[in-house]
Design an enzyme around this catalytic site. Sequence first.
Site, PDB file in Angstrom:
ATOM      1  N   ASP A  15      -9.369  -8.580   8.874  1.00 56.78           N
ATOM      2  CA  ASP A  15     -10.918  -8.444   8.291  1.00 56.78           C
ATOM      3  C   ASP A  15     -11.697  -9.716   8.786  1.00 56.78           C
ATOM      4  OD1 ASP A  15     -11.119  -6.057   7.285  1.00 56.78           O
ATOM      5  OD2 ASP A  15     -12.335  -6.430   5.642  1.00 56.78           O
ATOM      6  N   LYS A  49       4.759 -14.844   4.202  1.00 55.77           N
ATOM      7  CA  LYS A  49       5.065 -15.944   3.202  1.00 55.77           C
ATOM      8  C   LYS A  49       6.282 -15.842   2.607  1.00 55.77           C
ATOM      9  CE  LYS A  49       2.511 -18.355   0.221  1.00 55.77           C
ATOM     10  NZ  LYS A  49       2.009 -19.795   0.636  1.00 55.77           N
ATOM     11  N   ASP A  96      -1.393 -18.084   4.439  1.00 56.40           N
ATOM     12  CA  ASP A  96      -2.320 -18.896   4.114  1.00 56.40           C
ATOM     13  C   ASP A  96      -2.865 -20.061   5.001  1.00 56.40           C
ATOM     14  OD1 ASP A  96      -0.044 -19.786   3.466  1.00 56.40           O
ATOM     15  OD2 ASP A  96      -0.306 -20.576   1.447  1.00 56.40           O
ATOM     16  N   TYR A 127       0.675  -1.203  -0.039  1.00 52.38           N
ATOM     17  CA  TYR A 127      -0.110   0.015   0.138  1.00 52.38           C
ATOM     18  C   TYR A 127       0.962   1.365   0.105  1.00 52.38           C
ATOM     19  CZ  TYR A 127      -3.928  -3.289   1.066  1.00 52.38           C
ATOM     20  OH  TYR A 127      -4.921  -4.215   1.102  1.00 52.38           O
ATOM     21  N   ASP A 156      -4.032  -6.298   6.429  1.00 55.51           N
ATOM     22  CA  ASP A 156      -5.188  -5.877   6.097  1.00 55.51           C
ATOM     23  C   ASP A 156      -6.190  -7.004   5.662  1.00 55.51           C
ATOM     24  OD1 ASP A 156      -7.179  -4.026   5.478  1.00 55.51           O
ATOM     25  OD2 ASP A 156      -6.450  -3.757   3.212  1.00 55.51           O
TER      26      ASP A 156
END
Length: 403
Positions: free
Chosen positions: A276, A216, A248, A159, A272
């Site tokens: 959620d 990751k 994951d 971002y 982010d």
Amino acid sequence: MKAKRPGSLKPSTRETARVVWLPGDGVGPEVVREARRVVERAAELAGLELESREYPCGGRYWLQTGKEWPDEAFPACRDWADAVLLGAVGWPGATLPNGDLAGGGVLFGLRFGLDLYANVRPAKLFPGIPHRVCGAFRVVWPPESVDMVLIRENTEGCYAPVHGQLTRGGTSEVAVDSRIITRKGAERVIRHAFELARERQGAPGDGKRRVTCIDKANVMAGCRLFRGVFDEVALAYPDIATEHIYVDAFMQALVRQPEHFDVGVTTNMMGDIATDLAAVLQGGMGVAPSGEIGDRHAMFEGVHGSAPDIAGKGIANPLAAILSGAMMLDWIGCRKGSAAWRGAGAAIETAVRAMVAAGEGLSPDIGGTEGTSAVGDAVLRRLAGEARRASSSSARRPRRRRA
Ligand code: ATP
């Protein structure tokens, strides 16, 4: 202007803090109104003084004025305020000429302008609030099994604005979103995670203080750097357990074994997305608070966006904003070394917890029927009750004689 009569104003001896309120778009103004009422009342009940400034901002403000926020708003956040509370920004159809969301300049202006590098998102399920995991296999777990904090790096990664599109003859050919992870950026947010773990009571499942590095690293170079820095920082915290997990696998573990997690730390976009999902475990967007924290400044907001689908209907849940307000008072207390501000923040959380446990103040998103301001009223009633209880129990407590 009237001249002040000498001695007509008593100098205030109360501890003071300054807050900038940025209601923004959609449900933002509705939930910030309730958060402000609750935060101001909590400060008052604790004998503290709160000075406020409020500025409009966001996509609708941009449509009306051609600016994302007034010129004086950012300097007030940077130079005047102890902390900032933001509602939400973003409104359908409010898009800058370059295609970006109008109002994003407020969020990113604060993030980058105030160097708010740690995006701290607690996921705590209060008894009385249903989690939002639904479906054929309805998952049931005791509320106390969800009590973690996920910390997302907030100033680098996907971002941070290093992206673009290559257009030839009016046709988009290729688009790039590159990701920069730096040692400094990783180190400071990871340190923040370890410091927070020291303050907490450990994971709900086994009581162990633990920091989980979510990455990751098997695929991405930035994650290998992040993980390497994590291992270096961890050496300074031998009292805290550590572990690595691929993002994951983490998404599965989050719903299968939430009680395992205490503090998690990760890079910007992964955080982010993961937060959620974590919000679902605590009852959804309407109850998930957050703080964006730097070394000198901090800004607080609910995890949710401007929710245009329910804006103006009076049904938005203000608890995310109210709990963000509680985090803000706690942060002000930490920064000022003041137990009173921290106590005012804790009183808000206690009031919310007691309220929902009694089945009160539940908005439609968490299975109730109360509107936004009715939820605010219910928190205020509980807050006053908590304060009365605290003062009557301290009045009953026998005073210790001085030797
Ligand atoms: P952003 O991209 O700005 O984070 P978003 O598009 O992901 O926003 P939100 O605005 O957070 O989405 O809304 C997602 C869903 O959650 C919507 O259905 C919305 O109505 C609901 N929601 C968001 N905030 C609240 C709230 N305070 N109370 C009740 N429901 C909410």
